[in-house]
Design a protein around this motif. Sequence first.
Motif, mmCIF file in Angstrom:
data_model
loop_
_atom_site.group_PDB
_atom_site.id
_atom_site.type_symbol
_atom_site.label_atom_id
_atom_site.label_comp_id
_atom_site.label_asym_id
_atom_site.label_seq_id
_atom_site.Cartn_x
_atom_site.Cartn_y
_atom_site.Cartn_z
ATOM 1 N N THR A 455 0.683 -1.189 0.010
ATOM 2 C CA THR A 455 -0.133 -0.010 -0.042
ATOM 3 C C THR A 455 0.963 1.116 0.090
ATOM 4 O O THR A 455 0.615 2.249 -0.716
ATOM 5 C CB THR A 455 -1.054 0.099 1.173
ATOM 6 N N ALA A 456 1.983 1.320 0.749
ATOM 7 C CA ALA A 456 2.902 2.510 0.728
ATOM 8 C C ALA A 456 3.610 2.762 -0.476
ATOM 9 O O ALA A 456 3.507 3.741 -1.284
ATOM 10 C CB ALA A 456 4.075 2.056 1.709
ATOM 11 N N ALA A 457 3.775 1.513 -1.225
ATOM 12 C CA ALA A 457 4.238 1.576 -2.931
ATOM 13 C C ALA A 457 3.267 2.067 -3.816
ATOM 14 O O ALA A 457 3.412 3.177 -4.460
ATOM 15 C CB ALA A 457 4.700 0.270 -3.165
ATOM 16 N N ALA A 461 3.349 5.731 -5.838
ATOM 17 C CA ALA A 461 3.048 5.801 -7.120
ATOM 18 C C ALA A 461 1.996 6.927 -7.599
ATOM 19 O O ALA A 461 2.232 7.803 -8.465
ATOM 20 C CB ALA A 461 2.671 4.468 -7.951
ATOM 21 N N LEU A 462 1.115 6.976 -6.712
ATOM 22 C CA LEU A 462 -0.028 8.034 -6.935
ATOM 23 C C LEU A 462 0.569 9.430 -6.724
ATOM 24 O O LEU A 462 -0.077 10.505 -7.276
ATOM 25 C CB LEU A 462 -1.117 7.748 -5.861
ATOM 26 N N GLY A 463 1.475 9.613 -5.800
ATOM 27 C CA GLY A 463 2.073 10.730 -5.607
ATOM 28 C C GLY A 463 3.129 11.330 -6.538
ATOM 29 O O GLY A 463 3.665 12.314 -6.702
ATOM 30 N N SER A 464 3.506 10.447 -7.441
ATOM 31 C CA SER A 464 4.511 10.630 -8.465
ATOM 32 C C SER A 464 3.922 11.465 -9.731
ATOM 33 O O SER A 464 3.108 11.494 -10.136
ATOM 34 C CB SER A 464 5.018 9.380 -9.011
ATOM 35 N N ALA A 704 -0.835 3.067 -12.201
ATOM 36 C CA ALA A 704 -0.510 2.146 -13.368
ATOM 37 C C ALA A 704 0.819 1.220 -12.777
ATOM 38 O O ALA A 704 1.132 0.126 -13.761
ATOM 39 C CB ALA A 704 -0.183 3.009 -14.656
ATOM 40 N N PHE A 705 1.123 1.387 -11.976
ATOM 41 C CA PHE A 705 2.726 0.860 -11.610
ATOM 42 C C PHE A 705 2.712 1.009 -9.864
ATOM 43 O O PHE A 705 2.266 1.631 -9.225
ATOM 44 C CB PHE A 705 3.832 1.546 -12.349
ATOM 45 N N VAL A 706 3.763 0.089 -9.593
ATOM 46 C CA VAL A 706 4.127 -0.094 -8.328
ATOM 47 C C VAL A 706 5.493 -0.196 -8.158
ATOM 48 O O VAL A 706 6.246 -1.190 -8.859
ATOM 49 C CB VAL A 706 3.344 -1.284 -7.289
ATOM 50 N N GLY A 707 6.364 0.889 -7.435
ATOM 51 C CA GLY A 707 7.704 0.559 -7.426
ATOM 52 C C GLY A 707 8.308 1.064 -8.955
ATOM 53 O O GLY A 707 7.936 2.038 -9.379
ATOM 54 N N HIS A 717 -5.576 -7.016 -18.285
ATOM 55 C CA HIS A 717 -4.694 -8.094 -17.757
ATOM 56 C C HIS A 717 -3.590 -7.553 -17.196
ATOM 57 O O HIS A 717 -2.823 -6.552 -17.528
ATOM 58 C CB HIS A 717 -4.494 -8.888 -19.263
ATOM 59 N N LEU A 718 -3.145 -8.166 -15.961
ATOM 60 C CA LEU A 718 -1.904 -8.060 -15.281
ATOM 61 C C LEU A 718 -0.851 -8.120 -16.287
ATOM 62 O O LEU A 718 -0.943 -9.340 -16.970
ATOM 63 C CB LEU A 718 -1.622 -8.919 -14.139
ATOM 64 N N SER A 719 0.342 -7.462 -16.246
ATOM 65 C CA SER A 719 1.638 -7.987 -16.896
ATOM 66 C C SER A 719 2.244 -9.093 -15.881
ATOM 67 O O SER A 719 2.027 -9.341 -14.798
ATOM 68 C CB SER A 719 2.564 -6.631 -16.940
ATOM 69 N N ALA A 720 3.230 -9.858 -16.627
ATOM 70 C CA ALA A 720 3.902 -10.833 -15.991
ATOM 71 C C ALA A 720 4.731 -10.117 -14.654
ATOM 72 O O ALA A 720 4.560 -10.915 -13.469
ATOM 73 C CB ALA A 720 4.889 -11.647 -16.696
ATOM 74 N N ALA A 721 5.282 -9.015 -14.798
ATOM 75 C CA ALA A 721 6.146 -8.514 -13.946
ATOM 76 C C ALA A 721 4.956 -7.760 -12.668
ATOM 77 O O ALA A 721 5.538 -8.003 -11.815
ATOM 78 C CB ALA A 721 6.808 -7.218 -14.332
ATOM 79 N N GLY A 722 4.008 -7.491 -13.257
ATOM 80 C CA GLY A 722 2.943 -7.073 -12.353
ATOM 81 C C GLY A 722 2.435 -8.088 -11.517
ATOM 82 O O GLY A 722 2.288 -8.027 -10.419
#
Length: 746
Positions: A455-457, A461-464, A704-707, A717-722
Amino acid sequence: MPAPAPQPAPSVRVPTRPRHRPGGSFRYDVEGLRALAVLSVLAHHLLAWPAGGYAGVDVFFVISGFLITTILLREITSPQKLSLPDFYRRRVRRLVPAAAAVLAATSAAAFLVFGPGRAAAILEDAVWSFFFLGNWRFAASGTDYLHAGTAVSPLQHFWSLGVEEQFYLAWPWVLVAGIAVTAALRLTDRGMRVLLLLFIGVLCAASFAFAVWETANRPTTAYFSTLSRAWELGTGAMLAVASPWLSRLPALVRAAAGWAGLAGLAASVLLLSADSAFPGPAAALPVLSTLLVLAAGTGARSPGHNRIMWPLTNPASRYIGRISYSLYLWHFPVVVFAAALAPDTPPLLALALTAGLAVLSFHWIEDPVRRSRWLQPRYAARERGRRYRRPALEPRPARLAAAAAAAGLLSATLIAVTLETTLQPSDSPAAANPPSAAVPSPGPASQPDPLAAHTAALRKALGSTQWPSLSPDPATFTEGGRGAKPAEWVVDGCLGGNEAREEDPVANTGHCIYGDPDAPRDLVLYGDSVAMAYLPALRAVLEPEQWRIHVYTAAGCAPADVPQNRIGGAPYPECTAFRDWAVERIGQLAPDVLLMASFRYDPALASGAVSEAADAEWREGTQRIHAMLAGSADRTVVLSAPPEAKDPSQCATRFSTPSDCETRLPGNHGFRLDLESAAAAQGNPDVEWVDTTAWFCVRERCPAFVGNTPLYADAYHLSAAGSLALAPLLAEVLESPADESAGPAA
């Protein structure tokens, strides 16, 4: 004997090819019809209103069939006879220059705005569209499950040009064959036209019947198919054949027919919608309405008809109709690029930009080339039976432009092929490359909560305000997000579809077992592409020496016991058979864990239910499937589907910020989760329902991303990395009851 009187010198007849104007005079109403058609399409794409604005394309089809057949009949029956090379040269001069300019500009803009993955896909679209085969490419991608949820191509509107040009390619030969039969029968002009009407009528009836069938069975393919659209151009052709008999229509009948046609066109754009059976039979309304307007003006010699049909014949309508081709060509790239660069672009601004580009294109490219001598007929005159030739490729600038276009197209093809090859994922089987992720080992209760860290990550991301260095980079995502999706899907083919090793979904599961064959424990992953997207995380979590993972997934086949259609609308009887087999097989296997996940996609319901009726159907189907599976496994865990996102290859451009790819939960998100979880519990009280919303969103905002990891490969669909980024969360789910594993985000 008087000298014989001198004979007059033989006169030299220098025939010239007249401008082809149906009925012998310029049709202002036809220009106005074109204006009405293109404005309907523009309003539909820019404003999403009217819902049936897409029917403007059908107006163009009827007009094209009418005008082309009029021209062909005049040339076939004239003393000069028909020259097919000249006919095709005129089509090239009329259509190709402006189209090539739009294709070149759109392809160049794609490389400036998007990453190489999406730009290469658009470049491929341009190559197909240049050869007027775009309709078949878009039909194929529209029915390919791999492309579900991907961004729309800025060149998708070229499908209609493909239909028209394929018609132009074949139609002269069909018409010549029909007239040859009439000539062999020594029929009069009237008899020839009657026989042609019967001949074309049979072809139109066959095409219409096929359109009705294909719309019911393969609606996406039907929409783009030349075979399902041919009857629309054919009806215009029938009107052209019958045109001599329309000259005797009274003025009052003409006026009534013209205004009835306009009323029918208004009804078409206002009453038709995305749910209409199109093109068969719903396209009959705009087609017949267009025929009425054309018939009303055919053979009208009095200027009074133009005054009566003033909505079509006023100067503004005529000018818009004159530039309608350029308007149509430019509007969709503007719509797509505006959505990517500035999602909040006012529709009027997009319309103004479209109009500006169209005006420039018409006056600087389309009209000058049409009036030039480039690709004009090779003969200028006949004298004493001898044909004199003039250069066919004048002026030189046009010749150079054609050579440049050909060279550019070849270069574009090579670039697209190179990029597609470079960006494709490895074809190594997924089993040979087990995914790995930093998954915490089970430990004491003092170990940090993985959801809190995740959640912190998400909050970060939302604040980037700037994109981090993402891996994999969305700019490299190939068409359909293929390069970012799990290898178990795109390489092993375990979801089925175009990537399947076996056409039968049941047989295709045979090779989709991961882990040690002698492992003591079994887990079944059952569902559709959403379940497949969780597979990389699942394989990272479970020790292969301890677990066998049996993958029972089929593209677009949710486990809920409801009749479903394929993506694109075709019937999907294999889904029902696959569901029945999966229930029986899971019961036989009696796995330690049954993990289920799927996406609710209302358009897939074979019943066509929407709103509350769709809610009821999904609820009952979900309850039935869980009742059938109750007791089959030691544990049954259901993961909710990820919230719908934005396609990263579309929103993550060279000019965007992370907020451009951010989404918000829809208003009915909680209601649907409650409906599905309650239905699952009614079918099987022991089911463990996991609300995964907190894995993707914080306070209804979803990045759209985390980390440094993009979560999605496309909109659904999720990416494989996601998926791997979620492995610690999935590990906690499998180790503890669902109600303790995923609470709402703070």
